[in-house]
Write an enzyme that holds these catalytic residues in place. Structure first.
Site, PDB file in Angstrom:
ATOM      1  N   PRO A 171       4.146   7.859  -3.287  1.00 17.67           N
ATOM      2  CA  PRO A 171       3.510   8.484  -4.460  1.00 17.67           C
ATOM      3  C   PRO A 171       3.478  10.018  -4.350  1.00 17.67           C
ATOM      4  CG  PRO A 171       1.829   7.880  -2.897  1.00 17.67           C
ATOM      5  CD  PRO A 171       3.155   7.588  -2.226  1.00 17.67           C
ATOM      6  N   TRP A 172       2.855  10.660  -5.344  1.00 10.75           N
ATOM      7  CA  TRP A 172       2.857  12.127  -5.391  1.00 10.75           C
ATOM      8  C   TRP A 172       1.618  12.748  -4.767  1.00 10.75           C
ATOM      9  CZ3 TRP A 172      -1.567  12.910  -7.875  1.00 10.75           C
ATOM     10  CH2 TRP A 172      -1.941  12.068  -8.934  1.00 10.75           C
ATOM     11  N   LYS A 196      12.358   6.425  -1.084  1.00 10.71           N
ATOM     12  CA  LYS A 196      12.389   7.171  -2.355  1.00 10.71           C
ATOM     13  C   LYS A 196      11.060   7.900  -2.529  1.00 10.71           C
ATOM     14  CE  LYS A 196      11.056   6.246  -6.535  1.00 10.71           C
ATOM     15  NZ  LYS A 196      10.623   7.575  -6.971  1.00 10.71           N
ATOM     16  N   PRO A 197      11.078   9.246  -2.473  1.00  8.90           N
ATOM     17  CA  PRO A 197       9.822   9.951  -2.737  1.00  8.90           C
ATOM     18  C   PRO A 197       9.543   9.960  -4.230  1.00  8.90           C
ATOM     19  CG  PRO A 197      11.590  11.522  -2.249  1.00  8.90           C
ATOM     20  CD  PRO A 197      12.194  10.142  -2.163  1.00  8.90           C
ATOM     21  N   SER A 198       8.299  10.287  -4.604  1.00 15.82           N
ATOM     22  CA  SER A 198       7.973  10.423  -6.028  1.00 15.82           C
ATOM     23  C   SER A 198       8.893  11.479  -6.628  1.00 15.82           C
ATOM     24  CB  SER A 198       6.522  10.858  -6.185  1.00 15.82           C
ATOM     25  OG  SER A 198       6.315  11.334  -7.497  1.00 15.82           O
ATOM     26  N   GLU A 199       9.391  11.222  -7.811  1.00 16.78           N
ATOM     27  CA  GLU A 199      10.272  12.185  -8.487  1.00 16.78           C
ATOM     28  C   GLU A 199       9.539  13.488  -8.794  1.00 16.78           C
ATOM     29  OE1 GLU A 199       9.206   9.224  -9.377  1.00 16.78           O
ATOM     30  OE2 GLU A 199       9.469   8.808 -11.515  1.00 16.78           O
ATOM     31  N   SER A 249       0.780   3.030  -7.919  1.00 21.45           N
ATOM     32  CA  SER A 249      -0.160   2.394  -8.852  1.00 21.45           C
ATOM     33  C   SER A 249       0.038   0.872  -8.873  1.00 21.45           C
ATOM     34  CB  SER A 249       0.055   2.963 -10.246  1.00 21.45           C
ATOM     35  OG  SER A 249       1.358   2.655 -10.662  1.00 21.45           O
ATOM     36  N   GLU A 270       0.357  -0.775  -1.055  1.00 25.37           N
ATOM     37  CA  GLU A 270      -0.853   0.062  -0.956  1.00 25.37           C
ATOM     38  C   GLU A 270      -1.060   0.656  -2.338  1.00 25.37           C
ATOM     39  OE1 GLU A 270      -2.758   0.249   1.506  1.00 25.37           O
ATOM     40  OE2 GLU A 270      -1.580  -0.344   3.246  1.00 25.37           O
ATOM     41  N   CYS A 304      -6.558   7.580  -3.380  1.00 26.55           N
ATOM     42  CA  CYS A 304      -6.836   6.174  -3.689  1.00 26.55           C
ATOM     43  C   CYS A 304      -8.188   5.743  -3.118  1.00 26.55           C
ATOM     44  CB  CYS A 304      -5.726   5.304  -3.153  1.00 26.55           C
ATOM     45  SG  CYS A 304      -5.232   5.801  -1.515  1.00 26.55           S
ATOM     46  N   GLU A 402      -9.315   3.466 -12.401  1.00 28.32           N
ATOM     47  CA  GLU A 402      -9.009   4.654 -11.620  1.00 28.32           C
ATOM     48  C   GLU A 402      -8.718   5.829 -12.558  1.00 28.32           C
ATOM     49  OE1 GLU A 402      -5.299   4.261  -9.450  1.00 28.32           O
ATOM     50  OE2 GLU A 402      -6.288   4.944  -7.631  1.00 28.32           O
TER      51      GLU A 402
HETATM   52  P1  NAD Z   1       3.190   5.557  -9.356  1.00 21.45           P
HETATM   53  O1  NAD Z   1       2.992   4.103  -9.277  1.00 21.45           O
HETATM   54  O2  NAD Z   1       3.377   6.177 -10.677  1.00 21.45           O
HETATM   55  O3  NAD Z   1       4.442   5.980  -8.503  1.00 21.45           O
HETATM   56  C1  NAD Z   1       4.556   5.629  -7.122  1.00 21.45           C
HETATM   57  C2  NAD Z   1       5.997   5.490  -6.783  1.00 21.45           C
HETATM   58  O4  NAD Z   1       6.489   4.296  -7.414  1.00 21.45           O
HETATM   59  C3  NAD Z   1       6.871   6.634  -7.280  1.00 21.45           C
HETATM   60  O5  NAD Z   1       7.825   6.949  -6.296  1.00 21.45           O
HETATM   61  C4  NAD Z   1       7.527   6.046  -8.514  1.00 21.45           C
HETATM   62  O6  NAD Z   1       8.776   6.635  -8.825  1.00 21.45           O
HETATM   63  C5  NAD Z   1       7.693   4.592  -8.107  1.00 21.45           C
HETATM   64  N1  NAD Z   1       7.828   3.650  -9.208  1.00 21.45           N
HETATM   65  C6  NAD Z   1       7.265   3.712 -10.435  1.00 21.45           C
HETATM   66  N2  NAD Z   1       7.628   2.635 -11.172  1.00 21.45           N
HETATM   67  C7  NAD Z   1       8.437   1.875 -10.387  1.00 21.45           C
HETATM   68  C8  NAD Z   1       9.142   0.653 -10.590  1.00 21.45           C
HETATM   69  N3  NAD Z   1       9.082   0.005 -11.743  1.00 21.45           N
HETATM   70  N4  NAD Z   1       9.865   0.170  -9.567  1.00 21.45           N
HETATM   71  C9  NAD Z   1       9.916   0.823  -8.385  1.00 21.45           C
HETATM   72  N5  NAD Z   1       9.301   1.990  -8.159  1.00 21.45           N
HETATM   73  C10 NAD Z   1       8.558   2.509  -9.138  1.00 21.45           C
HETATM   74  O7  NAD Z   1       1.984   6.178  -8.550  1.00 21.45           O
HETATM   75  P2  NAD Z   1       1.666   7.715  -8.412  1.00 21.45           P
HETATM   76  O8  NAD Z   1       1.155   8.116  -9.753  1.00 21.45           O
HETATM   77  O9  NAD Z   1       2.791   8.450  -7.774  1.00 21.45           O
HETATM   78  O10 NAD Z   1       0.485   7.703  -7.328  1.00 21.45           O
HETATM   79  C11 NAD Z   1      -0.801   7.451  -7.677  1.00 21.45           C
HETATM   80  C12 NAD Z   1      -1.161   5.999  -7.399  1.00 21.45           C
HETATM   81  O11 NAD Z   1      -0.910   5.703  -6.038  1.00 21.45           O
HETATM   82  C13 NAD Z   1      -2.625   5.751  -7.593  1.00 21.45           C
HETATM   83  O12 NAD Z   1      -2.836   4.513  -8.240  1.00 21.45           O
HETATM   84  C14 NAD Z   1      -3.174   5.695  -6.174  1.00 21.45           C
HETATM   85  O13 NAD Z   1      -4.373   5.007  -6.025  1.00 21.45           O
HETATM   86  C15 NAD Z   1      -2.053   5.083  -5.439  1.00 21.45           C
HETATM   87  N6  NAD Z   1      -2.131   5.412  -4.004  1.00 21.45           N
HETATM   88  C16 NAD Z   1      -2.545   4.440  -3.139  1.00 21.45           C
HETATM   89  C17 NAD Z   1      -2.654   4.713  -1.767  1.00 21.45           C
HETATM   90  C18 NAD Z   1      -3.117   3.649  -0.798  1.00 21.45           C
HETATM   91  O14 NAD Z   1      -3.043   3.887   0.398  1.00 21.45           O
HETATM   92  N7  NAD Z   1      -3.567   2.508  -1.261  1.00 21.45           N
HETATM   93  C19 NAD Z   1      -2.333   5.982  -1.292  1.00 21.45           C
HETATM   94  C20 NAD Z   1      -1.923   6.945  -2.189  1.00 21.45           C
HETATM   95  C21 NAD Z   1      -1.817   6.646  -3.554  1.00 21.45           C
END
Ligand code: NAD
Length: 500
Positions: A171-172, A196-199, A249, A270, A304, A402
Site C-alpha cells: 500500500p501507499w 508491486k508497490p502502490s502506483e 484495503s 493484511e 491501519c 475506516e
Molecule cells: P489499496 O487496496 O487501494 O491498494 C493496496 C495495493 O493493492 C496497491 O498496490 C494497489 O495497486 C493494489 N490493488 C488494488 N486493487 C487491486 C486488485 N484488484 N488486484 C490486485 N491488486 C490491487 O490500499 P491503499 O489505499 O494503498 O492502502 C490503504 C489500505 O491499506 C487501508 O485499508 C489500510 O488499512 C490498509 N493497510 C493495512 C495494513 C495492515 O498491516 N493490516 C498496513 C497498511 C495498510
C-alpha cells in the site's frame, strides 16, 4: 516559511522542493537484478501530496512485465532455496546495512512521495533496518516437531521448505516498511519475490532495488510497478506464484483472494482496521489522551492500526475529551519539508483527500460535533485539519468504517460488557487498546476483544519479535515474528519405514 494559527493547531507552509532529481530511482522495472524497460511506454506520474507537483514517473507494468519478473524469480529461487540459513542471513544483514547507510536519501524520498513528516519517515527507515536484522537472525532458528517414531517402525522427519515464488502487493501509507515486512521473511524462508508497490508511492521501493542491485543474488527480489488491476491481478493469477500477499484495503484483498482461488494459491492478507481505544474510569486520562494524540494522528491517521475510535466511560468522558482536544490542538500541520516540528502532513492523494473531506462533511451533516478541526485546508496540497468528533452516538456510521485520515471519534459507554460489545461491533479485527490501572480488566478485556493485537495502556507500539495481523475483515496471515516465517514456508512430512 509561513506559519499561521488556524483552528488552534499550527500550520506550516509552503514546502520547498525536497528531492534532488539525482536521488530518484531509475525509470524501469527491477527484474533479474537490473532495471529494464517495460513492454509498454505508458507511465504513471508520481505526485508530491504536499505541493501537488509531479516528482517523477514510473512505468505502468503489463502482464508481460509480470511474466518476465516471475520467470526471473523462478530461476533465482532454485539456487536461493538451496542456500543455508546462514547464507541467507548474510544477505539480509547486507540489505539492512545498505538501508542504514542510505537512510537520508530513502527518508527524503519517502517523505516527499507520501507527504509524511520527516520524523515518521525516519522511524520507518529505522524499523525497516530492524526488520531485516531480525529476520536475518530469526531465519536461522526455525523450529518444528521433533523427529521421532510416531508410528511403529517408522521415523517421521518434518522439513520446513520455501513455498517458491511469492507475489507481494503493498500500500501507499508505509511503502518501504511494508515492503520490508514482506521481503525480509520471504527471503529468510528461501523464497524469491515479485513485488508491486502502490502506483502512488513506488519511489522508495524502486530506490531500495537500485541500492541492493549487485549486492544480493540476481532475481531473488523483483519489482514491477503499475496498477492493481493489471500488475496486481496478474500476480494473483500467475500459475508459477505459490502465494500472494497483499497489504491494502478490504476490496483489494477480496479481489486478490478471489482470483487466487482459481489456482488454489495461498493468500496472506493484511487489510484495513478501525481500532477501538477503550478508556475505563480508572485510567490515567492524561496518558490516554496523549496516547490517542500520538497513535491516532501518527502518519496523519493513515495507519491501519490508528487509534481512531475512542470508547470512554461516561463518568470521565467530558474530562477525557477536554484533555484530548487540548492535545490535538497543539499538533503542527504542514509540508514535511517546512520544518522538523511538523507532525501531520497532507493525506496521500487527491482522491483520498476527497474521500476524507466527504466523510467529514457527512459526519457534520449528520449532526456530529467537531470539538477541534472538522474541515480541510486550502491547497496546494491535500491537507485535512486534525479532527476530534466528541459525543458521538453509538452506531454512528463514522464509528464503523475506516476513514484513514487525521480524524478521531469519541463515544461513551456505561458498563464493561457494553464497552466490549461495542468495540467488537466493527467489521474489522486488526488492533485495539485498553486503558485501565485495574489488573483484572487489563487481562480480562483484551481476551474478550476480537482483534489481532490488543495494547494495554499503550497503542501502536510494534516489535519485530511479535506478530502483527488481523481477524475478521482485517484479513489473515501474520507479518513480523517467527509467525511470518511460518506463513511464508511450508512443512513437509518425510516418513521412513525402518521396521521392514
Ligand atoms: P489499496 O487496496 O487501494 O491498494 C493496496 C495495493 O493493492 C496497491 O498496490 C494497489 O495497486 C493494489 N490493488 C488494488 N486493487 C487491486 C486488485 N484488484 N488486484 C490486485 N491488486 C490491487 O490500499 P491503499 O489505499 O494503498 O492502502 C490503504 C489500505 O491499506 C487501508 O485499508 C489500510 O488499512 C490498509 N493497510 C493495512 C495494513 C495492515 O498491516 N493490516 C498496513 C497498511 C495498510
Amino acid at each position: 516559511m509561513a506559519s499561521t494559527e488556524i483552528s488552534r493547531f499550527t500550520v506550516r507552509r509552503p514546502a520547498p522542493d525536497q528531492v534532488p532529481v539525482a536521488d530518484l530511482p531509475p525509470v524501469g522495472h527491477f527484474i533479474g537484478g537490473s532495471f529494464v524497460q517495460g513492454s509498454s511506454t505508458e507511465v504513471i506520474d508520481v505526485v508530491d501530496p504536499a505541493t501537488e507537483k509531479v516528482l517523477g514517473s514510473v512505468p505502468a507494468g503489463t502482464v508481460q512485465d509480470v511474466d518476465s519478473a516471475v520467470a526471473a524469480a523462478v530461476e533465482a529461487q532454485k539456487s536461493w532455496g538451496a542456500t543455508t540459513p546462514r547464507e541467507r542471513s548474510e544477505v539480509l544483514s547486507r540489505i539492512a546495512d545498505i538501508v542504514e547507510a542510505n537512510r537520508e536519501v530513502l527518508a527524503v524520498l519517502e517523505s516527499a512521495n507520501t507527504g509524511k513528516p520527516r520524523s515518521v519517515a525516519d522511524d520507518d527507515i529505522s524499523n525497516t533496518v530492524d526488520t531485516f536484522r531480525f529476520m536475518a537472525g530469526a531465519g536461522r532458528t526455525l523450529t518444528s516437531l521433533a523427529a521421532g517414531d510416531y508410528a511403529q517402525g517408522h521415523t517421521s522427519v518434518i522439513l520446513r521448505e520455501p513455498v517458491g515464488v511469492v507475489g507481494v502487493i503493498t500500500p501507499w501509507n508505509y511503502p518501504l516498511l511494508m515492503a520490508a515486512w514482506k521481503i525480509a521473511p520471504i527471503l529468510a524462508a528461501g523464497n524469491s519475490v515479485v513485488l508491486k508497490p502502490s502506483e502512488q508511492t513506488p519511489l522508495s521501493t524502486l530506490k531500495l532495488a537500485e541500492l541492493v542491485a549487485g549486492q544480493i543474488p540476481d532475481g531473488i527480489v523483483n519489482i514491477v510497478s503499475g496498477r492493481g488491476r493489471t500488475v496486481g491481478q496478474r500476480l494473483a493469477e500467475h500459475p508459477d506464484i505459490a502465494l500472494v500477499a497483499v497489504t491494502g484495503s478490504v476490496l483489494s484483498g477480496q479481489a486478490v483472494a478471489e482470483t487466487a482461488s482459481r489456482s488454489v494459491k495461498r493468500v496472506h492478507l493484511e487489510l484495513g482496521g478501525k481500532a477501538p481505544v477503550v478508556v475505563f474510569a480508572d485510567a490515567d486520562l492524561g496518558a490516554a489522551a496523549t496516547g490517542v494524540r500520538n497513535a491516532g494522528f501518527w502518519n496523519g491517521g493513515q495507519d491501519c492500526g490508528a487509534a481512531c475510535r475512542v470508547l470512554v466511560h461516561e463518568s470521565v468522558a467530558e474530562k477525557f475529551t477536554e484533555l484530548l482536544v487540548e492535545e490535538v490542538g497543539r499538533l503542527v500541520v504542514g509540508a514535511p519539508a517546512a520544518g522538523d516540528d511538523v507532525e501531520i502532513g497532507p493525506v496521500v492523494s487527491r482522491p483520498h483527500f476527497e474521500r476524507v473531506r466527504d466523510a467529514l462533511a457527512e459526519a457534520t451533516a449528520a449532526g456530529l460535533h467537531a470539538a477541534v478541526g472538522g474541515g480541510v485546508l486550502d491547497g496546494p496540497g491535500y491537507f485535512i485539519e486534525p479532527t476530534v468528533f466528541s459525543g458521538v452516538p453509538a452506531g454512528a456510521p463514522i464509528t464503523q468504517h475506516e476513514i484513514f485520515g487525521p480524524v478521531v471519534t469519541v463515544e461513551s459507554f456505561s458498563t464493561t460488557d457494553e464497552a466490549v460489545a461495542r468495540a467488537n461491533e466493527t467489521p474489522y479485527g486488526l488492533a485495539a487498546s485498553v486503558w485501565t490501572q485495574d489488573a483484572g480488566l487489563s487481562l480480562d478485556v483484551p481476551k474478550r476483544l476480537d482483534f489481532g493485537t490488543v495494547w494495554v495502556n499503550s497503542h501502536l507500539v510494534f516489535a519485530n519479535e511479535a506478530p502483527w495481523g488481523g481477524f475478521k475483515g482485517s484479513g489473515y496471515g501474520r507479518d513480523l515474528s517467527l509467525y511470518a516465517l511460518d506463513d511464508f514456508s511450508r512443512t513437509k512430512h518425510v516418513m521412513i519405514n525402518h521396521g521392514a
